[in-house]
Design a protein around this motif. Structure first.
Motif: not given
Length: 186
Positions: A141-168
């Protein structure tokens, strides 16, 4: 047992005008086919004014931001929140290969040490999105530059949440036909 049922009482009170109908504070068409994910990030607050960042994700595979401004108006005992402005933010067209199902955001906490590498590029926080393609993307943020990506093993992914932890690092949780948590660098 006698007496009126809850439904009948509600219908009567509505007819009498006892249940006021609230007008929306604000509305907008944000995506071509509909909004699947919405997240509101608190912004700065000063006196009687405040800002927020609205994140939306849609069927059209787009990810959008919008800056909203609010002010409190009226006497102290009956202040009303009024929308005072909106500014179109960033948009990533085709942010996922399929419909985006969930979106969330987080700002970098001032106490984070060391600061995440994304802050060196001027990013004040991140947006995390998940699509039906099971891809999890982290955007600056604010420009929506792609920083990282991963593929989830959850089928029919429908929600996401994230929090910051130590070390960024970001701890990300994806839900759908199951739940998965993992860590991603910003």
């Amino acid at each position: 047992r006698g007496g009126k049922g809850a439904r009948q009482r509600l219908e009567e009170s509505t007819e009498e005008g006892a249940v006021p109908e609230e007008a929306p504070l604000w509305s907008a068409l944000r995506h071509q086919s509909g909004v699947n994910g919405v997240y509101l990030m608190a912004g700065q607050q000063s006196g009687t004014s405040a800002t927020a960042t609205l994140l939306t994700a849609g069927d059209d595979q787009d990810l959008r931001t919008m800056q909203l401004s609010f002010t409190l108006q009226g006497p102290a005992n009956s202040q009303e929140l009024v929308m005072s402005g909106q500014t179109e933010g960033a948009c990533v067209v085709g942010a996922h290969a399929s419909t985006i199902r969930g979106v969330c955001g987080t700002e970098w906490a001032a106490c984070t040490r060391p600061l995440p590498p994304a802050t060196a590029k001027g990013h004040k926080g991140v947006v995390v999105s998940v699509g039906a393609d099971q891809r999890v993307n982290v955007w600056g943020l604010p420009g929506l530059e792609l920083l990282a990506a991963a593929v989830s093993e959850v089928c029919d992914a429908s929600c996401v949440d994230a929090r910051q932890v130590s070390g960024g690092m970001l701890q990300v949780a994806v839900g759908g036909m199951g739940v998965q948590t993992f860590y991603l660098p910003p």
